[in-house]
Design a protein around this motif. Sequence first.
Motif: not given
Lengths: 257, 186
Positions: A120, A128, A167, A169, A176, A178, A222, B43, B94-97
Amino acid sequence: MTKNSCDVLLDYFNDQLTCEERKEFEAHLQICKDCQDELKELQELTADLPYSSEPIEPSAGMRERVLSNVLQAENSDMAMEGTEAEKNKTSNERVTEIIPGKKVNKWYKPLVAAVLVLSLIGNGAAIIYINQDEDVADSGSETIRDTIQRMEELQPSEGVSAQATAMMIEQNKNTNLVVQASDLPPLEGEETYQVWVVEDGKPYRAGTFVPNNNGLGAVSYVINYEGNHKWDTIAITKEPTANSKTPQGNILLSSPL
Amino acid sequence: MREHDLDLYRRIEAQDENALELLYDRYEKLLFSFAFRMTNNKFLSEEVVQEVFTKLWTKKGMYDESKGKFSSWLLTITRNTSIDLLRKKKETPYELEERDALLDERPSTEEVVEWKESSERICTAVKELTSEQQEIIELFYFKGMSQSKIATTCNIPLGTVKGRVRLALKHLREKLSNVQERGVRE
Ligand SMILES: [Zn+2]
């Protein structure tokens, strides 16, 4: 009451009422035939809409993560009747918090969770989408911005052979996180591995996990602590139980942020 | 033979992990796809699915037959959970493609094929609506917006929102039955 009761039906349907307003409307609903009929009609008219969603593949490793977290969920949730108690719980607690009293060293399907999380990360890093355009947030649209991601290799402390990757975000307030780790020493009894994010020497909990028999472990969390935080370090420790408020064990792996 | 949802649910209430697993496998993709349709974020969608199953597992007596079909009820819970999580995360979106995920469609079971067919059918019907009607369904149902937010977003009087939502949904229902009839004749 400022509004005519019948007028809030849609907001009730969309769960947009405060607790008080909802109770008020539910009382009204008991006696208002119009609202009962309209609510029923609304449910019928929208019943097909979920099926208009395009089928997409669940995230890698999701089944293992979800089922293990569900099974670890404390059954005292049962005691928490009503939606208010539920709403007050922050969602990040549900994702990863392991509640004391229940056996924690039990991955649901131990085999592949950690490996799949790594994949992932691999895909995630590539896909992203970074958008820092500040002008898009007008007109009440649900436009999205501020995505930054980073990946860190955690360094093992002396005498430790484990490895881990984190990771993050980051958004303006939440992150977030991970974490995926391998070659972890096995745990005993109630012990768990705990992820911490550190700010000026003060650690904050950022995910609890138990590795499988092959020493693989993973958690997604989170980070949602109030106020502004500048995390300077991420660390993993071994803890005697899943509920350490501060690290009791030595740092196994860490990385500056 | 395929075990009924209701039977699985009863076993889950009795803390049968195997039943939980079976029900999870049956609904994972549908709930995840629907949550993704609502949140546009993988997520959050995983979090939604997890919350839904956590509720099933930890709260007894959530569902009974008076609440309608089990699958519809489960989708309603999924929608409410999505709205709830979206609200919590609203300040930090937020945005994930997810291009890869969107391309990767493997209709592995009969059910997914059926669902895909109904998805196409509904999308066809939706496209026959006016763009205003499409938008109001999007904002109301999939974004879960409040009436006042819809009024501001669409620049329409607050008092007209409910009527417009109902009208759009009713039109969609008519279009859907037309699409179905056409499908039968073809
Ligand atoms: Zn009424």
